[in-house]
Design a protein around this motif. Structure first.
Motif, PDB file in Angstrom:
ATOM      1  N   UNK A 248       5.197  43.254  74.201  1.00 40.81           N
ATOM      2  CA  UNK A 248       4.945  44.471  73.443  1.00 40.81           C
ATOM      3  C   UNK A 248       3.578  44.350  72.782  1.00 40.81           C
TER       4      UNK A 248
ATOM      5  N   UNK B 297       0.426  46.062  70.415  1.00 36.07           N
ATOM      6  CA  UNK B 297      -0.031  47.114  69.520  1.00 36.07           C
ATOM      7  C   UNK B 297      -1.539  47.199  69.658  1.00 36.07           C
ATOM      8  N   UNK B 298      -2.063  48.384  69.422  1.00 37.25           N
ATOM      9  CA  UNK B 298      -3.517  48.555  69.447  1.00 37.25           C
ATOM     10  C   UNK B 298      -4.175  48.082  70.740  1.00 37.25           C
ATOM     11  N   UNK B 299      -3.660  48.568  71.848  1.00 36.23           N
ATOM     12  CA  UNK B 299      -4.240  48.199  73.146  1.00 36.23           C
ATOM     13  C   UNK B 299      -5.739  48.523  73.156  1.00 36.23           C
ATOM     14  N   UNK B 300      -6.098  49.599  72.441  1.00 31.95           N
ATOM     15  CA  UNK B 300      -7.501  50.022  72.441  1.00 31.95           C
ATOM     16  C   UNK B 300      -8.412  48.988  71.782  1.00 31.95           C
TER      17      UNK B 300
END
Ligand SMILES: Cc1ncc(C[n+]2csc(CCOP(=O)(O)OP(=O)(O)O)c2C)c(N)n1
Ligand code: SF4
Ligand code: SF4
Ligand code: SF4
Ligand SMILES: [Mg+2]
Lengths: 317, 149
Positions: B38, B40-43
């Motif tokens: 999982x 978060x914040x793929x960017x």
């Protein structure tokens, strides 16, 4: 919202992409140029709904996904419905305190083709905008039902050849004018409505950022040149789009709060529409002598609409 | 009733296997995880550092679609990033404002990048897929005097 710097292309290019390659859109397809730019315009979390059409079938071919973000595929009519539902659920869970990270910035986006936006998903889009969900709807307007082999839609312009409005001995292709979807969405009172094009990358990125930042339902129609159905060489996607914006076949403008119209791009040198038409196989038949009147009509419609846009802009009403 | 079971983890159940299942046993929809964990914040994570799962099309290739390919000439490139912004296949590798080259696993050879490259001569040109990159660079054209439209 955390927006990406779009001051210049060098800065823009430092974003970490969230739309992956090895999707199965045709080489040179503008759909993916537009999608990449939307996803690159922000680094907020994205929840994206996409209904059936070229974009959806090509980016979620089991067992693969090209989306590095939450992404929902839903039936042909329902991109707006799915995005609106996700947004409503998110709000409710935020209220109830059941979100893992309630402060994480999230944006809700829907992508639909013109077939689904202008025709088959129209009432669901209208409903979601009327209810005022906080989301951005982006229509990838390639002016036909491309995924099923190029049928006419109400976004197909007059004179274009499609498989269900064929050009031949008795017909010059589609007989009806393109529906003015931008005006219809503005008439809903949506806070931000625009028509944008990927060749003008900065204007488009700015428009996307504006729509994402604006609270409430926003609608953006993007011209998406379709190498397969418009019949041009894949390498020419941007060139064709340049011709679309510089002949004013696709004027670039925004409408704020349903009334304040701003023209976002004024070509220095407006080209005659023949240049745009001649570059695509779907308009080839219009250059026969008996169809000259169709080209004249297209040009007249363009001139009239440009005049209308300028007056609307001036009037500030 | 015959149904095809699908799950969100390849290999957990046999996929594509036809089994006799009840209508209420057929999995409703399919979830594909883009990453193995999982995230978060793929960017905020550069592609090199992402734990791409086997479901992510990043791990697939469309190289066999190409009959012609773009070849990149670093010597002429001005890092304008035109090719980056308009590549429909996320195949221009740009890091820290520099164009680094082409991702040949994902490039389909459309030629858009060549068309939008502003240098003279161009810093990207199309060659036959089988062409050796070194040989292609050796054939690079000279600066054109004036391009006639
Ligand atoms: C209710 C319904 N009607 C018809 C179809 C078949 N269908 C799938 S994609 C498609 C065309 C999509 O056209 P458009 O929305 O313009 O997207 P494009 O493929 O052009 O990007 C059609 C007719 C469907 N999936 N569902
Ligand atoms: S048919 Fe047109 S819209 Fe569909 S993938 Fe091909 S170029 Fe893109
Ligand atoms: S040829 Fe097309 S897919 Fe390949 S790098 Fe250039 S623009 Fe991208
Ligand atoms: S478009 Fe040409 S000059 Fe610009 S970054 Fe790409 S290769 Fe370099
Ligand atoms: Mg379409």
């Amino acid at each position: 919202m955390a927006i990406t710097s779009i001051k210049n292309l060098k800065e823009f290019s430092t974003v970490n992409e969230r739309f992956e390659g090895a999707h199965l859109l045709c080489p040179g397809c503008a759909h993916s140029m537009i999608v990449r730019e939307l996803m690159n315009a922000t680094d907020d979390n994205l929840v994206i709904a996409t209904n059936t059409g070229c974009l959806e079938v090509s980016t979620a071919v089991y067992p693969y996904t090209s989306w590095d973000t939450s992404w929902i595929h839903i039936g042909f009519e329902n991109a707006a419905t799915a995005a609106a539902g996700a947004e409503a659920m998110y709000k409710a869970r935020k209220r109830k305190g059941t979100l893992k990270d309630p402060d994480a910035p999230v944006k809700f986006v829907a992508f639909g083709g013109d077939g689904s936006t202008y025709d088959i998903g129209f009432q669901w889009l209208s409903g979601a905008v009327e209810r005022g969900h906080d989301f951005t709807y982006i229509c990838l307007d390639n002016e036909n039902y491309a995924n099923t082999g190029g049928q006419r839609s109400s976004a197909t312009p007059i004179g274009a050849h499609t498989t269900t409005a064929q050009a031949g001995r008795v017909s010059y292709g589609k007989k009806q004018k393109k529906k003015d979807m931008v005006a219809i969405m503005a008439a809903h009172g949506a806070p931000y409505v625009a028509q944008l094009a990927p060749n003008k990358w900065k204007i488009m990125a700015k428009g996307f950022q504006k729509a994402l930042e604006t609270e409430g339902p926003c609608f953006i129609n993007t011209v998406s040149a379709c190498t397969t159905e418009w019949k041009f060489d894949p390498k020419d996607t941007i060139h064709i789009t340049d011709l679309a914006t510089d002949t004013l076949m696709f004027p670039i403008y925004e409408i704020i709060d349903g009334h304040e119209l701003n023209i976002l791009y004024r070509p220095k040198n407006v080209l005659p529409v023949e240049e745009y038409l001649a570059a695509q196989g779907r308009y080839k038949h219009l250059f026969k002598p008996e169809n000259k009147h169709v080209i004249e009509k297209i040009q007249k419609d363009i001139n009239d609409f440009w005049e209308y846009l300028q007056r609307r802009e001036e009037a500030r009403v | 009733m015959k149904g095809v079971l699908a799950t969100d983890r390849r290999g957990v159940r046999e996929l594509g296997a036809e089994e006799l299942v009840g209508w209420d046993e057929v999995t409703q929809g399919v979830v594909l995880n883009s990453f193995d964990i999982e995230l978060e914040n793929v960017a905020h994570i550069p592609p090199e550092e992402r734990p791409y799962s086997d479901f992510n099309s990043y791990t697939a290739t469309v190289a066999s679609w190409r009959v012609i390919k773009p070849v990149y000439n670093r010597d002429i490139c001005i890092d304008c990033q035109n090719c980056w912004v308009w590549c429909p296949d996320t195949s221009i590798i740009s890091r820290d404002k520099q164009m680094l080259g082409i991702d040949y696993d994902h490039c389909k050879g459309c030629g858009v990048c060549v068309e939008v490259c502003p240098t003279n001569p161009k810093s990207l040109l199309m060659f036959a897929e089988a062409e050796d990159p070194e040989a292609a660079l050796a054939k690079w054209p000279e600066k054109k005097k004036k391009e006639k439209k």
